[in-house]
Design a protein around this motif. Structure first.
Motif, PDB file in Angstrom:
ATOM      1  N   MET A   1       0.843  -1.186   0.000  1.00 40.77           N
ATOM      2  CA  MET A   1       0.000   0.000   0.000  1.00 40.77           C
ATOM      3  C   MET A   1       0.886   1.246   0.000  1.00 40.77           C
ATOM      4  N   LYS A   2       0.444   2.254  -0.722  1.00 39.64           N
ATOM      5  CA  LYS A   2       1.164   3.521  -0.794  1.00 39.64           C
ATOM      6  C   LYS A   2       0.357   4.581  -0.065  1.00 39.64           C
ATOM      7  N   LEU A   3       0.952   5.162   0.965  1.00 39.61           N
ATOM      8  CA  LEU A   3       0.315   6.202   1.762  1.00 39.61           C
ATOM      9  C   LEU A   3       0.953   7.543   1.454  1.00 39.61           C
ATOM     10  N   ALA A   4       0.165   8.606   1.551  1.00 43.43           N
ATOM     11  CA  ALA A   4       0.689   9.946   1.282  1.00 43.43           C
ATOM     12  C   ALA A   4       0.007  10.942   2.197  1.00 43.43           C
ATOM     13  N   THR A   5       0.605  12.115   2.293  1.00 42.76           N
ATOM     14  CA  THR A   5       0.036  13.223   3.057  1.00 42.76           C
ATOM     15  C   THR A   5      -0.156  14.403   2.121  1.00 42.76           C
ATOM     16  N   PHE A   6      -1.306  15.042   2.235  1.00 43.84           N
ATOM     17  CA  PHE A   6      -1.520  16.286   1.489  1.00 43.84           C
ATOM     18  C   PHE A   6      -2.089  17.331   2.439  1.00 43.84           C
ATOM     19  N   ILE A   7      -2.011  18.589   2.032  1.00 48.68           N
ATOM     20  CA  ILE A   7      -2.440  19.703   2.871  1.00 48.68           C
ATOM     21  C   ILE A   7      -3.743  20.267   2.312  1.00 48.68           C
ATOM     22  N   LYS A   8      -4.727  20.358   3.187  1.00 47.13           N
ATOM     23  CA  LYS A   8      -6.010  20.953   2.813  1.00 47.13           C
ATOM     24  C   LYS A   8      -6.470  21.835   3.954  1.00 47.13           C
ATOM     25  N   ASN A   9      -6.755  23.083   3.642  1.00 43.86           N
ATOM     26  CA  ASN A   9      -7.163  24.056   4.669  1.00 43.86           C
ATOM     27  C   ASN A   9      -6.160  24.094   5.815  1.00 43.86           C
ATOM     28  N   GLU A  10      -4.888  24.041   5.444  1.00 43.66           N
ATOM     29  CA  GLU A  10      -3.755  24.131   6.367  1.00 43.66           C
ATOM     30  C   GLU A  10      -3.657  22.926   7.305  1.00 43.66           C
ATOM     31  N   ASN A  11      -4.397  21.871   7.012  1.00 42.07           N
ATOM     32  CA  ASN A  11      -4.330  20.653   7.820  1.00 42.07           C
ATOM     33  C   ASN A  11      -3.741  19.515   6.999  1.00 42.07           C
TER      34      ASN A  11
ATOM     35  N   ASP B   1      -4.380   1.947  -7.718  1.00 41.00           N
ATOM     36  CA  ASP B   1      -4.737   1.880  -9.148  1.00 41.00           C
ATOM     37  C   ASP B   1      -4.573   3.236  -9.824  1.00 41.00           C
ATOM     38  N   ASN B   2      -3.428   3.893  -9.536  1.00 43.56           N
ATOM     39  CA  ASN B   2      -3.091   5.191 -10.130  1.00 43.56           C
ATOM     40  C   ASN B   2      -4.064   6.301  -9.750  1.00 43.56           C
ATOM     41  N   GLN B   3      -4.820   6.093  -8.670  1.00 49.21           N
ATOM     42  CA  GLN B   3      -5.694   7.134  -8.156  1.00 49.21           C
ATOM     43  C   GLN B   3      -5.271   7.477  -6.735  1.00 49.21           C
TER      44      GLN B   3
ATOM     45  N   GLU C   1      -7.037  15.078  -7.361  1.00 51.26           N
ATOM     46  CA  GLU C   1      -6.093  15.253  -8.464  1.00 51.26           C
ATOM     47  C   GLU C   1      -4.715  15.613  -7.914  1.00 51.26           C
ATOM     48  N   GLU C   2      -3.691  14.949  -8.419  1.00 49.26           N
ATOM     49  CA  GLU C   2      -2.335  15.209  -7.937  1.00 49.26           C
ATOM     50  C   GLU C   2      -1.780  16.530  -8.455  1.00 49.26           C
ATOM     51  N   GLU C   3      -2.270  16.957  -9.609  1.00 47.55           N
ATOM     52  CA  GLU C   3      -1.784  18.219 -10.167  1.00 47.55           C
ATOM     53  C   GLU C   3      -2.187  19.375  -9.256  1.00 47.55           C
ATOM     54  N   ASP C   4      -1.239  20.210  -8.938  1.00 49.56           N
ATOM     55  CA  ASP C   4      -1.433  21.378  -8.070  1.00 49.56           C
ATOM     56  C   ASP C   4      -1.740  21.002  -6.622  1.00 49.56           C
ATOM     57  N   LEU C   5      -1.589  19.720  -6.266  1.00 46.90           N
ATOM     58  CA  LEU C   5      -1.799  19.298  -4.884  1.00 46.90           C
ATOM     59  C   LEU C   5      -0.655  19.793  -4.011  1.00 46.90           C
TER      60      LEU C   5
END
Length: 302
Positions: free
Chosen positions: A1-11, A19-21, A72-76
């Motif tokens: 499994m591939k885990l990631a972190t992204f920032i949304k509303n400073e959190n 599956d490439n999503q 979407e990964e673009e601009d994430l």
């Protein structure tokens, strides 16, 4: 499994790549009406194996049932793939050819130093080159993330205590690093440990000492090696550290860099990282981590 972190509303938010999503876990949990809403990668790192398998199954079922919320990964805005390690422990001079290029003897035991969480940042983040250095260097490194409490573990059992692996750029200000016998200052400026994009569970990686790793500076290949060139293997490193301190879930270990760093070149050929440079570090099975370097802005005093 591939885990990631992204920032949304400073959190910081948790995502899973499937599956490439890239799937927003918090929003998926709400849509699929899960009993448990998981918001951070550190929660997953703490899971027992059975709980981790159950979590992965629920994500796959959400995808199959149309309940997965895809981002979407673009601009994430990416965060570091490990957000709150209790310890960041690094190994110096752990590749034979890197020791050779710097005219250093092979160490008899792992050379350990530490970083702090101020050095963590994510894929695609801009990194300011500190004004206090003129010699900022790149170092592609395999990161080990511990998955269970570990003390005095044998070399044979060490990898069973690993949750997963990630790509890290161990940025190093060589002039600061070599100013004293302690390397810490040259390793711990802000954003000096971009990590990610993904934290990949150990079952998907297999042998961590048989992975290719590369560095590109403005698309020019600079480092091109394999983790098989390590002096101390991942298992040896985890075992050795655990003899001296207790490792806990989420602890991040950087395992050293191969040959090809700027510091390994003759002095008159060294061109360190400059504002505008784009550096990508890549490790087989773990993905590419890219950062752009910019000039540090002057502090504005009120």
């Amino acid at each position: 499994m591939k885990l990631a972190t992204f920032i949304k509303n400073e959190n910081e938010r948790l995502a899973v790549k499937l599956d490439n999503q890239l799937i927003d876990i918090e929003e998926t949990a709400k849509k699929a009406e899960w009993n448990e809403v998981i918001t951070d990668v550190m929660q997953v790192i703490q899971f027992q194996q059975s709980h981790l398998q159950e979590f992965e199954k629920k994500v796959k079922e959400a995808v199959a049932n149309g309940n997965a919320v895809v981002i979407e990964e673009e601009d994430l805005e990416w965060g570091p793939c490990v957000t709150q390690p209790h310890k960041i422990i690094c190994v110096g001079l752990n590749y034979r050819k890197h020791a050779d290029e710097t005219n250093a003897p092979y160490p008899e035991v792992p050379i350990l130093f530490n970083k702090f969480d101020n050095t963590l940042t994510g894929h695609q983040s801009e990194i300011a080159i500190p004004s206090v250095t003129n010699e900022l260097d790149y170092e592609v490194e395999l990161g080990i993330v511990i998955g269970k409490k570990t003390k005095n573990v044998s070399k044979e059992e060490a990898l069973s205590h690993v949750f997963g692996y990630c790509t890290v750029n161990d940025l190093s200000a060589r002039d600061l690093q070599m100013r004293t016998h302690q390397w810490l200052l040259g390793k711990t400026c802000d954003d000096f440990s971009p990590a990610g994009p993904y934290l990949v569970t150990a079952d998907e990686v297999g042998d961590p000492n048989n992975l290719s790793l590369k560095t590109y500076v403005n698309d020019e290949l600079r480092q091109d090696s394999n983790t098989s060139d390590m002096i101390f293997s991942c298992a040896e490193i985890v075992s050795y550290i655990s003899q001296h301190m207790t490792l806990v879930p989420g602890d991040l270990i950087l395992t050293g860099t191969p040959e090809g760093v700027v510091f390994g070149l003759p002095v008159d050929q060294r061109v360190y990282i400059q504002p505008g440079d784009v550096i990508t570090v890549e490790i087989e099975k773990l993905g590419k981590l890219t950062n752009k370097f910019v000039e540090e802005k002057a502090l504005i005093h009120a």
